[in-house]
Design a protein around this motif. Sequence first.
Motif, PDB file in Angstrom:
ATOM      1  N   SER A  42      -6.096  -6.029  -8.723  1.00  0.00           N
ATOM      2  CA  SER A  42      -5.144  -6.891  -9.432  1.00  0.00           C
ATOM      3  C   SER A  42      -3.760  -6.260  -9.620  1.00  0.00           C
ATOM      4  N   THR A  43      -3.710  -4.933  -9.741  1.00  0.00           N
ATOM      5  CA  THR A  43      -2.406  -4.294 -10.029  1.00  0.00           C
ATOM      6  C   THR A  43      -1.318  -4.647  -9.018  1.00  0.00           C
ATOM      7  N   ASP A  71      -8.524  -1.157   1.865  1.00  0.00           N
ATOM      8  CA  ASP A  71      -9.943  -1.491   1.783  1.00  0.00           C
ATOM      9  C   ASP A  71     -10.120  -3.002   1.702  1.00  0.00           C
ATOM     10  N   ARG A  73     -13.193  -6.170   0.629  1.00  0.00           N
ATOM     11  CA  ARG A  73     -14.531  -6.570   0.222  1.00  0.00           C
ATOM     12  C   ARG A  73     -15.193  -7.250   1.411  1.00  0.00           C
ATOM     13  N   ASN A  83      -9.256  -9.064  -0.480  1.00  0.00           N
ATOM     14  CA  ASN A  83      -7.933  -8.450  -0.665  1.00  0.00           C
ATOM     15  C   ASN A  83      -6.911  -9.070   0.289  1.00  0.00           C
ATOM     16  N   GLY A 140      -4.377   1.693  -5.626  1.00  0.00           N
ATOM     17  CA  GLY A 140      -4.626   1.572  -7.058  1.00  0.00           C
ATOM     18  C   GLY A 140      -5.675   2.603  -7.431  1.00  0.00           C
ATOM     19  N   HIS A 146     -12.052   5.797  -8.723  1.00  0.00           N
ATOM     20  CA  HIS A 146     -12.074   5.410  -7.311  1.00  0.00           C
ATOM     21  C   HIS A 146     -10.695   4.945  -6.881  1.00  0.00           C
ATOM     22  N   ALA A 148      -8.916   2.866  -3.200  1.00  0.00           N
ATOM     23  CA  ALA A 148      -9.374   2.063  -2.073  1.00  0.00           C
ATOM     24  C   ALA A 148     -10.826   1.707  -2.389  1.00  0.00           C
ATOM     25  N   LYS A 199      -6.840   2.904 -18.223  1.00  0.00           N
ATOM     26  CA  LYS A 199      -6.836   3.912 -17.138  1.00  0.00           C
ATOM     27  C   LYS A 199      -6.399   5.297 -17.658  1.00  0.00           C
TER      28      LYS A 199
HETATM   29  C1  6PG Z   1     -10.050  -3.062  -4.582  1.00  0.00           C
HETATM   30  C2  6PG Z   1      -8.995  -2.009  -4.626  1.00  0.00           C
HETATM   31  C3  6PG Z   1      -9.373  -0.967  -5.620  1.00  0.00           C
HETATM   32  C4  6PG Z   1      -8.393  -1.118  -6.751  1.00  0.00           C
HETATM   33  C5  6PG Z   1      -8.907  -0.472  -7.996  1.00  0.00           C
HETATM   34  C6  6PG Z   1      -7.989  -0.822  -9.178  1.00  0.00           C
HETATM   35  O1  6PG Z   1     -10.385  -3.554  -3.492  1.00  0.00           O
HETATM   36  O2  6PG Z   1     -10.495  -3.423  -5.690  1.00  0.00           O
HETATM   37  O3  6PG Z   1      -8.608  -1.536  -3.459  1.00  0.00           O
HETATM   38  O4  6PG Z   1      -9.364   0.354  -5.160  1.00  0.00           O
HETATM   39  O5  6PG Z   1      -7.149  -0.542  -6.376  1.00  0.00           O
HETATM   40  O6  6PG Z   1     -10.212  -0.996  -8.236  1.00  0.00           O
HETATM   41  O7  6PG Z   1      -8.074  -2.192  -9.351  1.00  0.00           O
HETATM   42  P1  6PG Z   1      -7.102  -2.944 -10.393  1.00  0.00           P
HETATM   43  O8  6PG Z   1      -5.726  -2.822  -9.823  1.00  0.00           O
HETATM   44  O9  6PG Z   1      -7.606  -4.353 -10.411  1.00  0.00           O
HETATM   45  O10 6PG Z   1      -7.243  -2.221 -11.708  1.00  0.00           O
END
Ligand code: 6PG
Length: 240
Positions: A42-43, A71, A73, A83, A140, A146, A148, A199
């Motif tokens: 989401s960021t 990355d 899903r 994504n 993010g 984690h 990616a 975070k």
């Molecule tokens: C994904 C992202 C993952 C994301 C982090 C932070 O596919 O979800 O690539 O690595 O950057 O989970 O997610 P938020 O930005 O939603 O906090």
Amino acid sequence: MEIRRYRDGNQVAWAAAELFVDAAARSIHARGRFNVALAGGSTPRALYANLAVDPFRKQVDWPNVHLFWGDERCVAPDHADSNYHMARETLIDHVSIPAGNIHRMQGELEPEAAAKAYGLLLKDYFNNAKSGGFDLVLLGMGEDGHTASLFPHTSVLNEMKHRCAAVYVDKLAAWRITLTATMINTAHQICFMVTGENKARTLRDVLRGPHQPDHLPAQSIHPVSGDIIWMVDEPAASLL
Ligand code: 6PG
């Protein structure tokens, strides 16, 4: 490593858009194209929304931008969790990037096949582009450290040979496709965007704590010869 602190998520998204525009201009001037790997989650939505409108949209030479993903899903490209779908909605549908410049991970394929296909795509692309890696990788970070889809204590963290891998994430009960740390670290520039008080503990542990990349995979990201910037808002940086 450079840590840039901003008041809130909107300022992070604005600063990240400025960085994107600058990196694109430099790469296109130097090599005629800009190879960027987008982050999911989401960021980055606010960043992509900034790039989709002026003043930023008109500053990017979109026909010479090549989009990749850090990355994905393992879902169809039109799935709400994709994504690629998020980037399509927030950015791609609003700018003039040729379809051939959009190099998405095929989340609709069987995971191992999707990872293999993307690894070959990257190998061929960067061999021909005469550049070892991405001009920019956007990332993010999750509350578990984690980045990616490099999740704690997963086999993909030790993947040194391949550029891309499939990983089953137990806590999500889901497969993911991800660039490996090895591939991410070939980038000329890496930019993390981390916002929100939720975070803060993880960001402190990643940036200030002991080196334990199996537990905090974001610690495995350090460019071989490029630079790395952490763009964080004050709530996320509150424990630094
Ligand atoms: C994904 C992202 C993952 C994301 C982090 C932070 O596919 O979800 O690539 O690595 O950057 O989970 O997610 P938020 O930005 O939603 O906090």
